[in-house]
Design a protein around this motif. Sequence first.
Motif, PDB file in Angstrom:
ATOM      1  N   VAL A 160       6.934   4.020   9.695  1.00 39.87           N
ATOM      2  CA  VAL A 160       6.068   4.685  10.670  1.00 39.87           C
ATOM      3  C   VAL A 160       6.412   6.170  10.635  1.00 39.87           C
ATOM      4  N   CYS A 172       0.908   4.519   8.776  1.00 40.45           N
ATOM      5  CA  CYS A 172       0.864   4.362  10.223  1.00 40.45           C
ATOM      6  C   CYS A 172       1.564   5.556  10.871  1.00 40.45           C
ATOM      7  N   ARG A 322       5.919  -3.880  12.536  1.00 43.04           N
ATOM      8  CA  ARG A 322       5.603  -3.870  11.111  1.00 43.04           C
ATOM      9  C   ARG A 322       6.696  -4.559  10.297  1.00 43.04           C
ATOM     10  N   GLU A 329      -2.096  -0.470  14.042  1.00 44.22           N
ATOM     11  CA  GLU A 329      -2.875   0.761  14.027  1.00 44.22           C
ATOM     12  C   GLU A 329      -1.971   1.933  14.398  1.00 44.22           C
ATOM     13  N   SER A 330      -2.421   3.135  14.091  1.00 47.48           N
ATOM     14  CA  SER A 330      -1.699   4.334  14.497  1.00 47.48           C
ATOM     15  C   SER A 330      -1.834   4.534  16.007  1.00 47.48           C
TER      16      SER A 330
END
Length: 343
Positions: A160, A172, A322, A329-330
């Motif tokens: 991330v 992401c 994740r 989603e972001s």
Amino acid sequence: MSAQDDRNTRTTVRTITDLARLAGVSPGTVSRALAGKSLVNAKTRDKIVSLAREHGFRPNQMASGLRRQKTGVIGVVIPLGHDSRQQISDTFFMTLLGFLADELTREGYDLMLRRVVPETDPDWLDRFIGCGMIDGVIVIGQSDQFERIEDVADGYDAMVVWGNHTEGQRHCVVGTDNRLGGRLAAERLVAAGAKQIAFLGDTTAIEFAARFAGADDVVRRMNLPPIITLPTHLSPDRASEEIAAHMAAIAGRVDGIFAATDTLAALCLTALRERGIAVPDDVRLVGFDDLPIARQTVPPLTTVRQDIGAGARGLVDLLLRRMAGEQTESLVLPPQLTVRQTA
């Protein structure tokens, strides 16, 4: 030539970048091929897989190897492609790292921190992921490394990024709506009476570029003169000198300044004071971040607040999800204008 000699003359393949160079394709294509993505045609995919097998390359740099070998450590990496002399002691980095350390500790993870200069280490992200010492990675800032991060995201899920979200991107991200923040900053400057705005910062950095674009939206909508850009490094040994030169160059021409960060805004205040320019009477000033320093400047700084604590919680939450195999989603956080005395 003996078999031993043949092995000794083979190209060493340690990273996806090495394999990409050997196959004559991009690292992103290698990532997608090894991940079995249908975006890569069968002939190219077969060639890459064959080369990987021939050179004993196993994509343990990717998610599969890391999921089998838990380390209890999350890697946090700061790429400084846009300004190699910027320091981790930068107030924004320290604030975000403090929140991240709290969140990761609460979740039972240790933190491994790396500062990298991509110009001298182009494989920085592949090597960090493939070091075998981390379960996942948080990248703080996209710097000028957007495509490198995109390539790795094609084959590695446990990552991330703190940064700016762009429609259609594959990695992401958690971050503030920088363009909206730029609009808020410019609108405040105009409401405070500014007619000629300058932007203080490096617009080649992705987040700063979005902040500038938001301010530019406002200037265009209100038919004001174009924003004057004042490129400025973030490294303290250069920023003060550059800002002093900028203030001398724009004296009498600018009555509103939007600084890309609170740190730059604080240095700008000092430079204006040294020139006898009153804030906000002569020049209005708005920063970005709402770091603790924004309340300590004289006068206190009007700024655009991004919720760094919420951002840290979002980074850790999305990363853990994740790592568990979830596709996320972001997260784009709303900015908030904090009005104090500089505008």
